[in-house]
Design an enzyme around this catalytic site. Structure first.
Site, PDB file in Angstrom:
ATOM      1  N   GLY A  14      -5.402   6.016  -7.792  1.00  0.00           N
ATOM      2  CA  GLY A  14      -6.417   5.226  -7.093  1.00  0.00           C
ATOM      3  C   GLY A  14      -6.791   5.809  -5.751  1.00  0.00           C
ATOM      4  O   GLY A  14      -6.729   5.118  -4.725  1.00  0.00           O
ATOM      5  N   VAL A  66      -5.767   3.344 -14.647  1.00  0.00           N
ATOM      6  CA  VAL A  66      -4.328   3.207 -14.845  1.00  0.00           C
ATOM      7  C   VAL A  66      -3.943   1.849 -15.435  1.00  0.00           C
ATOM      8  O   VAL A  66      -2.788   1.634 -15.801  1.00  0.00           O
ATOM      9  CB  VAL A  66      -3.545   3.452 -13.540  1.00  0.00           C
ATOM     10  CG1 VAL A  66      -3.777   4.868 -13.045  1.00  0.00           C
ATOM     11  CG2 VAL A  66      -3.890   2.431 -12.476  1.00  0.00           C
ATOM     12  N   TYR A 155      -1.587 -11.460  -8.281  1.00  0.00           N
ATOM     13  CA  TYR A 155      -1.437 -10.268  -7.436  1.00  0.00           C
ATOM     14  C   TYR A 155      -0.103 -10.298  -6.689  1.00  0.00           C
ATOM     15  O   TYR A 155       0.641  -9.304  -6.659  1.00  0.00           O
ATOM     16  CB  TYR A 155      -2.604 -10.211  -6.449  1.00  0.00           C
ATOM     17  CG  TYR A 155      -2.522  -9.093  -5.444  1.00  0.00           C
ATOM     18  CD1 TYR A 155      -2.962  -7.808  -5.763  1.00  0.00           C
ATOM     19  CD2 TYR A 155      -2.040  -9.321  -4.156  1.00  0.00           C
ATOM     20  CE1 TYR A 155      -2.901  -6.770  -4.841  1.00  0.00           C
ATOM     21  CE2 TYR A 155      -1.986  -8.298  -3.225  1.00  0.00           C
ATOM     22  CZ  TYR A 155      -2.418  -7.029  -3.572  1.00  0.00           C
ATOM     23  OH  TYR A 155      -2.356  -6.013  -2.651  1.00  0.00           O
TER      24      TYR A 155
END
Length: 249
Positions: A14, A66, A155
Site C-alpha cells: 500500500g 492485498v 477496523y
C-alpha cells in the site's frame, strides 16, 4: 546519526498514498531497494513511479490488492523474481469505513478485516522463505486499537489483532533472527487533508491540537522515521513491541 538502509531489500504494501507512500520514499532515500504495491491506477501511482525513478536504487511499483489472497501470492512471487530475498517487510496497506456496529454488513466486516489483518498474515507467511537472517517485519497498526473508536469496530478489531499476531510471531521467528514489531500511528496529516474542505481540515487540526501533548498532528516523515529505525540494524535487539507515534495523544 542518520538511519542507513544501503542495500537492504524492502517490501512495503500500500505504498502509493499517505503513510505508505512516505515510508516507501523515505526507505528509498535511505538507500533501500523497495518493492511496493497499489490497488488502483491513478495520478498517485504515476507520481510515485516518477519520484522513485529519480531516487537511486532498484525500485518496483506493482499492482496488487492485498485484500485478495491470490494477489498477495503473486506480489510475493514477483518480489522473489526481482529481489531474490528480503531484509524488511512493512505491512501498511489498509482500508477503513465508519459504520454503526448494529448496521455493519458481514461483507464490509470481511473486507476491512481481510485487508488490514489477513493480508498481513499472508504477506508475512509468503515472505518467510525470502527473509534473510536479521530481517525485520513492521506492521502498521493504529493508536485506536488501544483506545477503541466508535463506528470502527471492524477496523479497531483488526488493528488490535495485529498486536497479538506481532507478539506471537516475535517469539516464533526470533530464533531465526527475524524481528517483528508494530508502529501505531495517531492522527497523521497526509495528502488527504488537501482534498477535504478547508474548514474541515482546520477543524481536525484544532481538535487534535487539544488532544495531543505536542499540540499538533503528526507528519508522514515523523511516522516513517520510527519505521526505518525498526527496519535498520540500529534496532536489532527490539522485537515484539508496539511503538506509538501519536504525539502523546
Amino acid at each position: 546519526m542518520e538511519i542507513a538502509l544501503q542495500g537492504k531489500r524492502v517490501l512495503v504494501t500500500g505504498g502509493s498514498r499517505g503513510i505508505g507512500r512516505g515510508i516507501v520514499l523515505a526507505a528509498a532515500r535511505a538507500g533501500a531497494n523497495v518493492v511496493t504495491c497499489y490497488r488502483q491506477e491513478g495520478e498517485a501511482v504515476e507520481s510515485l513511479k516518477a519520484a522513485l525513478k529519480e531516487t537511486s536504487g532498484d525500485h518496483h511499483v506493482l499492482r496488487a490488492d492485498v485484500g485478495e489472497i491470490a494477489h498477495v501470492d503473486q506480489l510475493l512471487a514477483e518480489t522473489k523474481e526481482r529481489f531474490g530475498s528480503l531484509d524488511g517487510v512493512v505491512n501498511n496497506a489498509g482500508v477503513i469505513s465508519h459504520i454503526p456496529f448494529a448496521e455493519l454488513p458481514a461483507d464490509e466486516w470481511s473486507r476491512v478485516v481481510d485487508t488490514n489483518l489477513t493480508a498481513a498474515y499472508r504477506v508475512i507467511q509468503q515472505s518467510l522463505p525470502l527473509l534473510n537472517q536479521g530481517s525485520s517485519i513492521v506492521n502498521i497498526g493504529s493508536r485506536g486499537a488501544a483506545a477503541g473508536i466508535p463506528l470502527r469496530a471492524h477496523y479497531t478489531a483488526a488493528k488490535a489483532a495485529m498486536i497479538g499476531l506481532t507478539r506471537s510471531l516475535a517469539k516464533e521467528l526470533g530464533p531465526r533472527g527475524i524481528r517483528v514489531n508494530v508502529v501505531a500511528p495517531g492522527v497523521i496529516e497526509t495528502e488527504a487533508f488537501d482534498t477535504m474542505p478547508a474548514e474541515r481540515a482546520a477543524g481536525l487540526r484544532a481538535t487534535y491540537a487539544q488532544k495531543t501533548a505536542l499540540a499538533r498532528l503528526g507528519t508522514v516523515d515523523e511516522l516513517a522515521g520510527p519505521v526505518l529505525f525498526l527496519i535498520s540494524d540500529l534496532s536489532r535487539y527490539v522485537t515484539g513491541e508496539t511503538v506509538n507515534v501519536d504525539g502523546g495523544i
